[in-house]
Design a protein around this motif. Structure first.
Motif, PDB file in Angstrom:
ATOM      1  N   PRO A 239       0.145  13.907  11.261  1.00  9.14           N
ATOM      2  CA  PRO A 239       0.112  13.224   9.972  1.00  9.14           C
ATOM      3  C   PRO A 239       0.716  14.065   8.847  1.00  9.14           C
ATOM      4  O   PRO A 239       0.473  15.270   8.756  1.00  9.14           O
ATOM      5  N   CYS A 240       1.505  13.407   7.998  1.00  5.16           N
ATOM      6  CA  CYS A 240       2.054  14.061   6.808  1.00  5.16           C
ATOM      7  C   CYS A 240       1.879  13.208   5.554  1.00  5.16           C
ATOM      8  O   CYS A 240       2.156  13.667   4.445  1.00  5.16           O
ATOM      9  N   PHE A 241       1.438  11.957   5.712  1.00  8.47           N
ATOM     10  CA  PHE A 241       1.077  11.090   4.597  1.00  8.47           C
ATOM     11  C   PHE A 241      -0.378  10.675   4.792  1.00  8.47           C
ATOM     12  O   PHE A 241      -0.747  10.205   5.871  1.00  8.47           O
ATOM     13  N   PHE A 242      -1.171  10.851   3.751  1.00  5.92           N
ATOM     14  CA  PHE A 242      -2.597  10.589   3.860  1.00  5.92           C
ATOM     15  C   PHE A 242      -2.979   9.505   2.840  1.00  5.92           C
ATOM     16  O   PHE A 242      -3.116   9.773   1.640  1.00  5.92           O
ATOM     17  N   GLY A 243      -3.113   8.267   3.319  1.00  2.84           N
ATOM     18  CA  GLY A 243      -3.392   7.139   2.449  1.00  2.84           C
ATOM     19  C   GLY A 243      -4.870   6.964   2.181  1.00  2.84           C
ATOM     20  O   GLY A 243      -5.710   7.254   3.045  1.00  2.84           O
TER      21      GLY A 243
ATOM     22  N   LEU B 210       0.826  -1.205   0.000  1.00  8.42           N
ATOM     23  CA  LEU B 210       0.000   0.000   0.000  1.00  8.42           C
ATOM     24  C   LEU B 210       0.860   1.255   0.000  1.00  8.42           C
ATOM     25  O   LEU B 210       0.616   2.207  -0.749  1.00  8.42           O
ATOM     26  N   ILE B 211       1.875   1.267   0.843  1.00 11.62           N
ATOM     27  CA  ILE B 211       2.733   2.442   0.968  1.00 11.62           C
ATOM     28  C   ILE B 211       3.505   2.691  -0.317  1.00 11.62           C
ATOM     29  O   ILE B 211       3.581   3.828  -0.818  1.00 11.62           O
ATOM     30  N   GLU B 212       4.068   1.663  -0.889  1.00 12.72           N
ATOM     31  CA  GLU B 212       4.853   1.837  -2.115  1.00 12.72           C
ATOM     32  C   GLU B 212       3.973   2.271  -3.286  1.00 12.72           C
ATOM     33  O   GLU B 212       4.408   3.051  -4.145  1.00 12.72           O
ATOM     34  N   ALA B 213       2.722   1.793  -3.325  1.00 15.74           N
ATOM     35  CA  ALA B 213       1.821   2.166  -4.410  1.00 15.74           C
ATOM     36  C   ALA B 213       1.375   3.622  -4.301  1.00 15.74           C
ATOM     37  O   ALA B 213       1.295   4.338  -5.303  1.00 15.74           O
ATOM     38  N   GLN B 214       1.111   4.078  -3.071  1.00 14.16           N
ATOM     39  CA  GLN B 214       0.561   5.426  -2.899  1.00 14.16           C
ATOM     40  C   GLN B 214       1.628   6.471  -2.595  1.00 14.16           C
ATOM     41  O   GLN B 214       1.398   7.667  -2.818  1.00 14.16           O
ATOM     42  N   PHE B 215       2.769   6.025  -2.100  1.00  9.63           N
ATOM     43  CA  PHE B 215       3.851   6.963  -1.770  1.00  9.63           C
ATOM     44  C   PHE B 215       5.160   6.430  -2.347  1.00  9.63           C
ATOM     45  O   PHE B 215       6.023   5.937  -1.612  1.00  9.63           O
ATOM     46  N   PRO B 216       5.309   6.515  -3.667  1.00 12.63           N
ATOM     47  CA  PRO B 216       6.498   5.935  -4.319  1.00 12.63           C
ATOM     48  C   PRO B 216       7.806   6.533  -3.840  1.00 12.63           C
ATOM     49  O   PRO B 216       8.859   5.897  -3.963  1.00 12.63           O
TER      50      PRO B 216
ATOM     51  N   LEU C  89       8.762   6.671  -0.979  1.00 14.63           N
ATOM     52  CA  LEU C  89       9.226   5.864   0.149  1.00 14.63           C
ATOM     53  C   LEU C  89       9.714   4.479  -0.292  1.00 14.63           C
ATOM     54  O   LEU C  89      10.119   3.667   0.540  1.00 14.63           O
ATOM     55  N   SER C  90       9.671   4.211  -1.590  1.00  9.87           N
ATOM     56  CA  SER C  90      10.122   2.913  -2.109  1.00  9.87           C
ATOM     57  C   SER C  90      11.655   2.855  -2.179  1.00  9.87           C
ATOM     58  O   SER C  90      12.307   3.856  -2.518  1.00  9.87           O
ATOM     59  N   PRO C  91      12.221   1.684  -1.884  1.00 10.55           N
ATOM     60  CA  PRO C  91      11.561   0.484  -1.340  1.00 10.55           C
ATOM     61  C   PRO C  91      11.268   0.674   0.142  1.00 10.55           C
ATOM     62  O   PRO C  91      12.142   1.095   0.911  1.00 10.55           O
ATOM     63  N   ALA C  92      10.058   0.401   0.546  1.00 14.97           N
ATOM     64  CA  ALA C  92       9.647   0.621   1.933  1.00 14.97           C
ATOM     65  C   ALA C  92      10.097  -0.534   2.821  1.00 14.97           C
ATOM     66  O   ALA C  92       9.777  -1.691   2.561  1.00 14.97           O
ATOM     67  N   ARG C  93      10.863  -0.206   3.845  1.00 16.41           N
ATOM     68  CA  ARG C  93      11.239  -1.182   4.869  1.00 16.41           C
ATOM     69  C   ARG C  93      10.234  -1.062   6.012  1.00 16.41           C
ATOM     70  O   ARG C  93      10.147  -0.018   6.663  1.00 16.41           O
ATOM     71  N   VAL C  94       9.486  -2.107   6.215  1.00 15.87           N
ATOM     72  CA  VAL C  94       8.352  -2.070   7.137  1.00 15.87           C
ATOM     73  C   VAL C  94       8.613  -2.981   8.334  1.00 15.87           C
ATOM     74  O   VAL C  94       8.985  -4.143   8.162  1.00 15.87           O
ATOM     75  N   ALA C  95       8.425  -2.447   9.531  1.00 17.44           N
ATOM     76  CA  ALA C  95       8.595  -3.235  10.756  1.00 17.44           C
ATOM     77  C   ALA C  95       7.451  -2.917  11.714  1.00 17.44           C
ATOM     78  O   ALA C  95       7.158  -1.739  11.961  1.00 17.44           O
ATOM     79  N   GLU C  96       6.811  -3.944  12.235  1.00 21.12           N
ATOM     80  CA  GLU C  96       5.675  -3.720  13.132  1.00 21.12           C
ATOM     81  C   GLU C  96       6.129  -3.076  14.434  1.00 21.12           C
ATOM     82  O   GLU C  96       7.086  -3.534  15.071  1.00 21.12           O
ATOM     83  N   LEU C  97       5.425  -2.020  14.824  1.00 18.39           N
ATOM     84  CA  LEU C  97       5.673  -1.359  16.109  1.00 18.39           C
ATOM     85  C   LEU C  97       4.703  -1.832  17.177  1.00 18.39           C
ATOM     86  O   LEU C  97       5.019  -1.816  18.365  1.00 18.39           O
ATOM     87  N   GLY C  98       3.509  -2.205  16.768  1.00 16.28           N
ATOM     88  CA  GLY C  98       2.541  -2.654  17.756  1.00 16.28           C
ATOM     89  C   GLY C  98       1.136  -2.701  17.194  1.00 16.28           C
ATOM     90  O   GLY C  98       0.867  -2.252  16.074  1.00 16.28           O
ATOM     91  N   LYS C  99       0.242  -3.254  18.004  1.00 26.23           N
ATOM     92  CA  LYS C  99      -1.180  -3.315  17.672  1.00 26.23           C
ATOM     93  C   LYS C  99      -1.936  -2.616  18.783  1.00 26.23           C
ATOM     94  O   LYS C  99      -1.863  -3.020  19.941  1.00 26.23           O
ATOM     95  N   GLY C 100      -2.660  -1.572  18.445  1.00 25.75           N
ATOM     96  CA  GLY C 100      -3.509  -0.910  19.413  1.00 25.75           C
ATOM     97  C   GLY C 100      -4.924  -1.453  19.327  1.00 25.75           C
ATOM     98  O   GLY C 100      -5.206  -2.409  18.603  1.00 25.75           O
TER      99      GLY C 100
END
Length: 302
Positions: free
Chosen positions: A85-89, A19-25, A27-38
């Protein structure tokens, strides 16, 4: 009956990356790491610079919309950094049904195991922060879509029986050893009229929504999904779940004195929130949060 934190949709790390790479190119390649689940959002760090929050429940979507409109305005005046917020998906049919957003990663970490001395040092900073927030023009906030308190967060008559159930469950699970003392505190709390004061409040100010630096000082406030116009006791609950008595005295010297009824409601809200956090931590097998919530209960007994 399910838990209030049970998810309707969970964004996996792979889907978040897509999703991030498609809408915010950019930021590609996006390195994604889970921070948590609220309760409401799944949270990922991206490229070690940003944080993206993806709703887990439909109820969180309008909350994100409000944050998108309000937080850039608040960031201009608040003395502690906030998650702006600065990125709005946007939703992507067939992949993700809702909006999401991203913001610059705030340096620091959740409070965890802080000493009394470290907590006291944050009292003045916290008091100044809440003083500014609670002075923000209500009409200006309402124009961004901020709601009034629709959840009756300080309704003692309605919430006390539920809190007593939570505490008995905590006892049965062996999650805290001094439940009887907490029960005595709760049983002595009575309802108060809260109709006379409405301010802009964070709405969910607790140890999971705070960031501290390496010295243990508050360095950021995150997760504004519960922001609303309501009674200050909702936010003042943090005074009792995070600060020891010495810190509370210092806090009110700067913030200003409040009525005994407001203090009692703030303590009640802190007890309720901490009980929910402890049960959530147990369910999620989050031992770090479980220990931090137990520490909040220790403070609430003092």
């Amino acid at each position: 009956m399910g838990n209030v934190w049970d998810a309707e949709v969970v964004v996996t790390p792979l889907l978040a990356k897509q999703l991030i790479e498609a809408q915010f190119p950019q930021l590609s390649p996006a390195r994604v790491a889970e921070l948590g689940k609220g309760f409401d959002n799944t949270v990922y760090a991206v490229n070690d610079q940003y944080v993206f929050r993806f709703p887990r429940r439909s109820i969180a979507v309008p909350l994100l919309k409000t944050e998108n409109a309000l937080l850039p305005l608040l960031a201009e005046v608040l003395p502690i950094p906030i998650a702006t917020p600065c990125f709005f998906g946007c939703r992507e049919p067939g992949r993700f049904p809702w909006l999401y957003h991203g913001y610059h990663l705030l340096p620091g970490h959740p409070p965890g195991n802080l000493s009394y001395e470290q907590r006291v040092k944050s009292a003045a900073h916290l008091a100044t922060f809440l003083g500014v927030l609670h002075s923000y023009p209500v009409e200006k906030a309402l124009k961004t879509g901020v709601p009034f308190d629709e959840l009756d967060r300080l309704d003692v008559h309605k919430r006390k029986p539920r809190l007593l159930e939570f505490l008995e469950k905590i006892r049965s699970l062996g999650l805290y050893s001094e439940v009887d003392e907490l029960l005595r505190i709760v049983l002595h709390i009575t309802p108060h009229d809260i109709s006379g004061k409405t301010l802009l409040v964070h709405g969910d100010l607790h140890i999971r929504n705070m960031i501290v630096n390496n010295e243990g000082l508050i360095a950021g406030i995150i997760d504004w999904g519960d922001v609303h116009v309501g009674h200050p006791a909702v936010d003042l609950s943090i005074v009792y779940s995070f600060l020891p008595p010495e810190g509370r005295d210092r806090f009110y010297q700067i913030y200003g004195e409040v009525t005994p009824g407001t203090k009692e409601l703030a303590r009640f809200k802190a007890l309720y929130t901490t009980a929910v956090l402890l049960l959530y931590a147990h369910d999620m097998k989050d031992l770090h949060l479980q220990k931090a919530a137990a520490q909040s209960f220790d403070l609430l007994r003092s």
